[in-house]
Design a protein around this motif. Structure first.
Motif, PDB file in Angstrom:
ATOM      1  N   UNK A  33       4.804  -3.938  13.831  1.00  0.00           N
ATOM      2  CA  UNK A  33       5.893  -3.025  13.497  1.00  0.00           C
ATOM      3  C   UNK A  33       6.880  -3.713  12.560  1.00  0.00           C
ATOM      4  N   UNK A  34       7.275  -3.016  11.482  1.00  0.00           N
ATOM      5  CA  UNK A  34       8.155  -3.587  10.476  1.00  0.00           C
ATOM      6  C   UNK A  34       9.631  -3.416  10.796  1.00  0.00           C
ATOM      7  N   UNK A  35      10.464  -3.887   9.880  1.00  0.00           N
ATOM      8  CA  UNK A  35      11.915  -3.856  10.058  1.00  0.00           C
ATOM      9  C   UNK A  35      12.492  -2.541   9.524  1.00  0.00           C
ATOM     10  N   UNK A  36      12.805  -2.504   8.253  1.00  0.00           N
ATOM     11  CA  UNK A  36      13.477  -1.320   7.693  1.00  0.00           C
ATOM     12  C   UNK A  36      12.634  -0.539   6.701  1.00  0.00           C
ATOM     13  N   UNK A  37      11.600  -1.187   6.121  1.00  0.00           N
ATOM     14  CA  UNK A  37      10.937  -0.551   4.986  1.00  0.00           C
ATOM     15  C   UNK A  37       9.424  -0.481   5.134  1.00  0.00           C
ATOM     16  N   UNK A  38       8.769  -1.508   5.719  1.00  0.00           N
ATOM     17  CA  UNK A  38       7.309  -1.579   5.665  1.00  0.00           C
ATOM     18  C   UNK A  38       6.689  -1.799   7.048  1.00  0.00           C
ATOM     19  N   UNK A  39       5.574  -1.093   7.277  1.00  0.00           N
ATOM     20  CA  UNK A  39       4.706  -1.313   8.433  1.00  0.00           C
ATOM     21  C   UNK A  39       3.428  -1.988   7.943  1.00  0.00           C
ATOM     22  N   UNK A  40       2.834  -2.853   8.786  1.00  0.00           N
ATOM     23  CA  UNK A  40       1.677  -3.597   8.286  1.00  0.00           C
ATOM     24  C   UNK A  40       0.537  -3.678   9.287  1.00  0.00           C
ATOM     25  N   UNK A  41      -0.664  -3.863   8.722  1.00  0.00           N
ATOM     26  CA  UNK A  41      -1.878  -4.127   9.492  1.00  0.00           C
ATOM     27  C   UNK A  41      -2.382  -5.503   9.102  1.00  0.00           C
ATOM     28  N   UNK A  42      -2.621  -6.343  10.095  1.00  0.00           N
ATOM     29  CA  UNK A  42      -3.120  -7.693   9.869  1.00  0.00           C
ATOM     30  C   UNK A  42      -4.466  -7.867  10.550  1.00  0.00           C
ATOM     31  N   UNK A  76       2.302   0.298   4.742  1.00  0.00           N
ATOM     32  CA  UNK A  76       2.846   1.562   4.261  1.00  0.00           C
ATOM     33  C   UNK A  76       4.352   1.525   4.440  1.00  0.00           C
ATOM     34  N   UNK A  77       5.040   2.337   3.612  1.00  0.00           N
ATOM     35  CA  UNK A  77       6.500   2.265   3.631  1.00  0.00           C
ATOM     36  C   UNK A  77       7.092   3.402   4.459  1.00  0.00           C
ATOM     37  N   UNK A  78       8.424   3.372   4.578  1.00  0.00           N
ATOM     38  CA  UNK A  78       9.146   4.355   5.392  1.00  0.00           C
ATOM     39  C   UNK A  78       9.615   5.545   4.568  1.00  0.00           C
ATOM     40  N   UNK A  79       9.138   5.659   3.367  1.00  0.00           N
ATOM     41  CA  UNK A  79       9.562   6.755   2.495  1.00  0.00           C
ATOM     42  C   UNK A  79       8.741   8.012   2.794  1.00  0.00           C
ATOM     43  N   UNK A  80       8.862   8.508   4.025  1.00  0.00           N
ATOM     44  CA  UNK A  80       8.163   9.732   4.423  1.00  0.00           C
ATOM     45  C   UNK A  80       6.794   9.515   5.014  1.00  0.00           C
ATOM     46  N   UNK A  81       6.243   8.291   4.900  1.00  0.00           N
ATOM     47  CA  UNK A  81       4.909   8.041   5.424  1.00  0.00           C
ATOM     48  C   UNK A  81       4.939   7.834   6.930  1.00  0.00           C
ATOM     49  N   UNK A  82       5.921   7.092   7.401  1.00  0.00           N
ATOM     50  CA  UNK A  82       6.047   6.820   8.823  1.00  0.00           C
ATOM     51  C   UNK A  82       7.131   5.790   9.059  1.00  0.00           C
ATOM     52  N   UNK A  83       7.318   5.406  10.326  1.00  0.00           N
ATOM     53  CA  UNK A  83       8.412   4.507  10.671  1.00  0.00           C
ATOM     54  C   UNK A  83       8.031   3.400  11.645  1.00  0.00           C
ATOM     55  N   UNK A  84       6.899   3.515  12.320  1.00  0.00           N
ATOM     56  CA  UNK A  84       6.552   2.523  13.330  1.00  0.00           C
ATOM     57  C   UNK A  84       5.055   2.597  13.613  1.00  0.00           C
ATOM     58  N   UNK A 116       5.951   7.279  15.278  1.00  0.00           N
ATOM     59  CA  UNK A 116       7.053   8.235  15.181  1.00  0.00           C
ATOM     60  C   UNK A 116       6.619   9.609  14.698  1.00  0.00           C
ATOM     61  N   UNK A 117       5.746   9.658  13.706  1.00  0.00           N
ATOM     62  CA  UNK A 117       5.351  10.940  13.123  1.00  0.00           C
ATOM     63  C   UNK A 117       3.985  11.416  13.593  1.00  0.00           C
ATOM     64  N   UNK A 118       3.268  10.588  14.357  1.00  0.00           N
ATOM     65  CA  UNK A 118       2.008  11.027  14.939  1.00  0.00           C
ATOM     66  C   UNK A 118       0.857  11.151  13.962  1.00  0.00           C
ATOM     67  N   UNK A 119       1.002  10.646  12.759  1.00  0.00           N
ATOM     68  CA  UNK A 119      -0.091  10.710  11.788  1.00  0.00           C
ATOM     69  C   UNK A 119      -1.173   9.701  12.166  1.00  0.00           C
ATOM     70  N   UNK A 120      -2.431  10.117  12.061  1.00  0.00           N
ATOM     71  CA  UNK A 120      -3.563   9.240  12.369  1.00  0.00           C
ATOM     72  C   UNK A 120      -4.406   9.086  11.108  1.00  0.00           C
ATOM     73  N   UNK A 121      -4.697   7.828  10.755  1.00  0.00           N
ATOM     74  CA  UNK A 121      -5.471   7.520   9.552  1.00  0.00           C
ATOM     75  C   UNK A 121      -6.747   6.768   9.895  1.00  0.00           C
ATOM     76  N   UNK A 122      -7.685   6.814   8.940  1.00  0.00           N
ATOM     77  CA  UNK A 122      -8.889   5.991   8.977  1.00  0.00           C
ATOM     78  C   UNK A 122      -8.865   5.094   7.741  1.00  0.00           C
ATOM     79  N   UNK A 123      -8.835   3.796   7.953  1.00  0.00           N
ATOM     80  CA  UNK A 123      -8.724   2.817   6.875  1.00  0.00           C
ATOM     81  C   UNK A 123     -10.074   2.154   6.644  1.00  0.00           C
ATOM     82  N   UNK A 124     -10.505   2.155   5.384  1.00  0.00           N
ATOM     83  CA  UNK A 124     -11.776   1.510   5.045  1.00  0.00           C
ATOM     84  C   UNK A 124     -11.572   0.021   4.830  1.00  0.00           C
TER      85      UNK A 124
END
Length: 486
Positions: A254-263, A300-308, A333-341
């Motif tokens: 979980x990111x701080x103010x702007x970005x969420x990440x996958x490691x 992904x960023x917090x500009x409408x994509x998601x928050x956590x 937060x927004x409940x969006x589910x993605x599939x990442x290649x």
């Protein structure tokens, strides 16, 4: 801050909890275990004994059992520690459960939870035992504490625990809380905040209730680094899992103010926080030292994509062919589910497949590698992701081969359960024998449809000792040993 977003979206999710779930593209969220609901789900874990049970971890202190072989049955209460965990704070409480790799033999399982006294929060990792006579009930009094960690603040506790392919216990802790990691704890290897830990719970050394695996990166160091550390530089790791095909460890941080990440985490890795947030400098805001830091696989960023972010699983099942090998994750937060290649992992290769009707707190898998998304609310649900386009997800998901499982509990007195799987309709014969080969009880002798079966065996009137049960189904036959202990 996160808590404001959390509370706002929580209200939104409660208002829309009753809405019908709509498929987005070919996928659908199915309320598999209806009519059960679970308040504030934070983890969903299969048992390592091979049974068809899933354990639903609820943040306010209870663990419930549902069964994929009988999904409409009422859930069973497995563990209740609601008397010691917080009932109000959004990031504290009962957080995770993990079953010992040899759970069938030793009946050990582990939980991660926090307690709150005034403003003081402490994280605990403890071992419990299951009841010797009821495999669906834990012994509340059997707790053995392994790890306790006073938290500087009430947020960023992480808390996920799981056994890795190496049979060591992995523990994810956040950076200690507040915002911006004011103590720079995630980069400080003398403390275990902002780290993934790895411990051996099968032995104890140095006055601890566990030992340090010799392959941990700081094993035996003389620099004062905590030997439990497996990797570091994490902010608030919220769910991790291993790809069952290649053992790669995926983590949503979980990111701080702007970005969420996958490691994708590796032994000894430094994932940058608080120096970096995602691919970007955080402290300092520009010109940060990126040397030795492992960059995220995806952000992904917090500009409408998601928050956590909510970390998920690489799909390796047989029922959604277009998703095989893709990493399924969500925004809490927004409940969006993605599939990442993978390995591309760019925005162009990340497809949004579904949207939850509220908050998505965690994912889980069953023995058939189906993926479930959990709806976080006071009446939360376990929702199965199915493929409506192929039609495979619309039928009962059948076993791929014949399989006789170890009975549980074992040893037992007086009752135990025997599970088996049939890939086709066939004549089934299931018999219990004593150690001399004498037939004790014929449990099944009839044709049965393809599916998953659970048979109860009661040993009342039988002496203690070793017994055997054998299944015959066409050309398939298998025998297993069980022990009556009175």
């Amino acid at each position: 801050m996160k808590n404001i977003i959390f509370n706002t979206v929580l209200l939104f999710s409660i208002l829309f909890i009753g809405k019908e779930l709509k498929a987005q593209g070919p996928y659908e969220l199915r309320n598999t275990f209806s009519p059960n609901t679970f308040p504030y789900i934070v983890d969903l874990v299969p048992c390592s004994d091979g049974s068809s049970r899933l354990f639903v971890v609820c943040q306010r202190g209870k663990v419930w059992i549902v069964n994929t072989s009988n999904p409409s049955a009422p859930a069973k209460l497995f563990l209740d520690i609601s008397d010691i965990v917080s009932q109000t704070e959004p990031e504290t409480g009962l957080l995770s459960i993990a079953f010992h790799p040899n759970y069938s033999g030793n009946k050990y399982f582990y939980v991660s939870y926090t307690t709150t006294t005034g403003i003081n929060v402490t994280s605990y990792i403890s071992r419990f035992n299951v009841s010797p006579v009821n495999p669906d009930s834990a012994l509340r009094s059997s707790e053995l504490n392994l790890v306790s960690l006073p938290q500087p603040f009430e947020n960023h506790n992480g808390g996920k625990i799981a056994f890795g392919p190496d049979n060591y216990l992995y523990i994810a802790f956040g950076d200690g809380g507040s915002g911006g990691d004011p103590g720079n704890r995630a980069q400080n290897r003398a403390v275990i905040y902002g780290k993934m830990l790895r411990i051996d719970i099968n032995s104890a050394t140095g006055g601890l209730q566990y030992s340090i695996p010799p392959t941990n990166p700081y094993f035996g160091n003389i620099s004062g680094y905590r030997e439990e550390i497996w990797c570091y530089g994490l902010r608030n790791p919220w769910k991790y899992s291993w790809d069952s095909q290649n053992g790669r460890l995926w983590c949503g941080d979980v990111g701080q103010d702007i970005y969420e990440e996958i490691d994708t985490l590796v032994n000894g890795g430094n994932y940058g926080w608080r120096v970096m947030e995602g691919f970007h400098c955080y402290n300092p805001a520009t010109g940060c030292d990126m040397s030795g830091k492992i960059l995220p696989l995806f952000e992904y960023d917090h500009n409408g994509t998601g928050y956590s972010i909510t970390g998920g699983f690489v799909y390796r099942g047989n029922y959604m062919p277009a998703l095989v090998g893709k990493y399924i994750f969500a925004d809490f937060s927004l409940g969006k589910i993605w599939a990442l290649s993978y390995p591309q992992a760019s925005a162009a290769d990340t497809i949004r497949i579904l949207t939850m009707p509220g908050l998505c707190s965690t994912f889980g898998t069953d023995l058939q590698k189906n993926i479930y998304a959990c709806l976080y609310s006071d009446s939360g649900k376990v929702l199965k992701i199915v493929d409506t386009q192929t039609g495979i997800g619309n039928i009962a998901q059948l076993p791929e081969k014949f399989n006789l499982k170890q009975n549980y509990p074992n040893p037992f007195n007086p009752a135990t359960k025997i599970n088996y799987e049939l890939p086709q309709r066939i004549l089934v014969n299931l018999i219990v024998y004593d150690v001399t080969g004498k037939e004790i009880s014929e449990l099944v002798n009839r044709e049965q449809n393809a599916g998953y079966y659970e048979i109860n065996f009661n040993s009342t009137g039988l002496p203690s000792g070793v017994y055997y049960y054998r299944i015959t189904a066409g050309e398939f036959t298998e025998t297993k040993k069980m022990v009556i202990l009175k």
